[in-house]
Each structure stands twice: as C-alpha cells, then as structure tokens.
Design an enzyme around this catalytic site. Structure first.
Site, PDB file in Angstrom:
ATOM      1  CB  SER A 114      -8.923 -22.268  -6.392  1.00 22.98           C
ATOM      2  OG  SER A 114      -8.965 -21.733  -7.699  1.00 22.98           O
ATOM      3  CG  HIS A 118      -3.124 -12.987 -13.726  1.00 22.01           C
ATOM      4  ND1 HIS A 118      -3.355 -13.577 -14.945  1.00 22.01           N
ATOM      5  CD2 HIS A 118      -4.247 -13.201 -12.980  1.00 22.01           C
ATOM      6  CE1 HIS A 118      -4.562 -14.117 -14.954  1.00 22.01           C
ATOM      7  NE2 HIS A 118      -5.120 -13.909 -13.770  1.00 22.01           N
ATOM      8  CG  HIS A 128      -5.812 -22.952 -13.067  1.00 25.25           C
ATOM      9  ND1 HIS A 128      -5.981 -24.248 -13.518  1.00 25.25           N
ATOM     10  CD2 HIS A 128      -6.776 -22.738 -12.142  1.00 25.25           C
ATOM     11  CE1 HIS A 128      -7.020 -24.784 -12.889  1.00 25.25           C
ATOM     12  NE2 HIS A 128      -7.511 -23.903 -12.051  1.00 25.25           N
ATOM     13  CB  THR A 131      -6.078 -30.430  -5.609  1.00 24.91           C
ATOM     14  OG1 THR A 131      -5.627 -29.733  -4.438  1.00 24.91           O
ATOM     15  CG2 THR A 131      -4.918 -30.588  -6.576  1.00 24.91           C
ATOM     16  CG  HIS A 162       3.275 -30.608 -20.361  1.00 19.58           C
ATOM     17  ND1 HIS A 162       2.045 -31.216 -20.449  1.00 19.58           N
ATOM     18  CD2 HIS A 162       3.092 -29.332 -20.795  1.00 19.58           C
ATOM     19  CE1 HIS A 162       1.153 -30.366 -20.918  1.00 19.58           C
ATOM     20  NE2 HIS A 162       1.766 -29.204 -21.143  1.00 19.58           N
TER      21      HIS A 162
END
Length: 292
Positions: A114, A118, A128, A131, A162
C-alpha cells in the site's frame, strides 16, 4: 501445498515491488536540484516493523519518508497477516463470491503493498497505489489499483497517467481498463461532497478468474504500471513554481483525501477492524491538511 507456495510468491512480489518503488523515490530526492527544498538533505525512508495481534497474526514493514525535497510525506507499506476474522469482517466477506462459509471457518491470510504519496510542490499530484492477495478456506482473490489526486488538475497529466495504466491492462484483457476505470470512478467518490477525490485511475477487487497464474500476472503488471504512470508526471511538475494560493488549494484538497480515507476506504476499515498496527493503517493520512 500449491496455494501455500502461491502465497509465498505473492508476498515476495509485493516486497520486491516495495524495494523498487523506494529506490525510485529516493532517486527523485537525490536529483531534486531546484526549488525551496533543494538545499535540505535528500529524503530517506525510515523503516519500522509492524505487527498484528502482537505478532501472532503476522505483520509487515512500514516505510515512511517525511520532509523530503520532493515528498512531504510518502509511505510504502507491505504486510502479510493471518488469523480469524471478527464478526463484522465476516459479515463483509460473506457477501463476496464463494464466501458464504465464513461464519463456519473465518480463517484468512492477506498480503499486499500500500502506497500513498503527498508532495511538497502543489503542482505535483498526490497518488495512491495498492495491490493485494486475499485467501480464505473458501476462496482467494486479488485486488488493487492506482489513482491520481492532484489539487491543481492538468488534462495532459491525467491522460498520461491513465494511458500507462491502460497499456498494462490491455496486455491481459481489452475489457479490463474500461471496467476497472469505471470501478475506480465509483469507488473513489465522496458521497457527502458529491465529487471524486481525484482524477481516477483503476480499481479492482474480488479478482478470481479461476486462473491464479493469470490473475497474479495481471496484479504484477498493475504494480509495474505504477512507476510508469506516476514518475513522468512527477518529473514534469516537480520544478514548477507555485503560489500561496496553490499551497492553500493543496491543503484543502488533502482534507478531502483524509475524509475519504477515514470514512469510506475499505482498506482502512479492514486494517483497524482486524487489529493491524494503526500507524501503518493510517499511514495514508496527509502530514498537514485544512478545512474551510
């Protein structure tokens, strides 16, 4: 026996991904040569072992950097935990495919990585990624994703992020990216604010196609996609100037991020309800935030 070996493989992969990301982030710190924080020492991760249930339920490694040249606070945590799910967690799991037997045998094992970053520069977006693999006697699945959280949005940065995620998804299934992008849009939404917490990414859960190797390979590629998606945006923006108004916007946006993680995030709820180290669970919270 095969599943026990698969658990070890998954846990080792999450650990290796953690090492790769930490090295890449410390390299960013070393190469930051301009801006108001360039004269201070390059940031380094501080490591602390974490435990669940006093160590009887496994644990992990919490890696946090604070006050760096590029990163104001970033955490990259890994864990492998096991034990018995409490009643509330059992109820949550029982609604998942194949999990109706949780009340009879609530044993579980979970491993994952995880990450939340920032940034010092408000021009550079927060991010963020996670998995994970989850196992019970009733079934297994993978989950995870990544999403970008800029306080100052740039259309080209969103598209670049993306595109990198889509490229990795398309290696496995042409339907994965549109499906998991839409899932992220729903999941990273803040109902009480009636808005998303960022510009999205991908999110998936309960992934079990029946082919463990294929699902593990996809989850590995989601992890690999993270640096491919995030580093170019960071490199592009980290030397940009900013104003007091930009910093104000960053602090207010961080308040939004904190609201989401404390009220809605599944991982936060699961970690706290199953007795994992609260500092590791709440690593995602920003160092400073502001509410209007």
């Amino acid at each position: 026996m095969a599943m026990e070996e698969n658990k070890i493989r998954a846990a080792n992969w999450f650990s290796a991904l953690r090492d790769e990301i930490v090295a890449a982030f410390e390299k960013l710190e070393d190469t930051q040569g301009s801006g108001p924080f360039a004269s201070q020492p390059a940031g380094r991760f501080e490591l602390r072992e974490t435990e669940r249930d006093g160590g009887k339920g496994g644990g992990g490694l919490m890696s946090v950097m604070r006050g760096g040249r590029v990163f104001e606070k970033v955490g990259v945590n890994i864990s492998s935990v096991h034990g018995q799910l409490g009643e509330r967690a059992q109820m949550a799991m029982a609604s998942r495919p194949g999990m109706a037997g949780m009340a009879e045998d609530p044993s579980f094992w979970a491993s994952g990585i995880s990450l939340v970053a920032h940034m010092q520069n408000p021009q550079t977006p927060a991010v963020h990624m996670n998995t994970r693999m989850f196992w019970t006697p009733h079934g297994w699945w993978f989950g995870g994703g990544a999403d970008l959280n800029p306080c100052l949005e740039y259309t080209e940065d969103t598209a670049s992020f993306h595109d990198a995620l889509k490229a990795r998804c398309d290696l496995h299934d042409a339907g994965y990216y549109p499906r998991f992008k839409e899932w992220a849009d729903r999941y990273f939404y803040i109902p009480h604010r009636k808005r998303a917490r960022g510009v999205g990414g991908i999110f998936y859960d309960d992934l079990n196609t029946g082919d463990w190797e294929a699902d593990f390979a996809f989850t590995q590629d989601v992890g690999r996609a993270f640096l491919e998606a995030f580093l170019p945006v960071t490199e592009k923006r980290r030397n940009d100037g900013w104003s007091d108004a930009d910093k104000e916007a960053q602090l207010v946006h961080r308040g939004l991020y904190a609201e989401y993680n404390l009220v809605y995030d599944r991982g936060t709820k699961f970690g706290l309800e199953t007795g994992h180290d609260p500092d590791a669970v709440l690593m995602s919270l920003p160092p400073l935030a502001k509410w209007i």
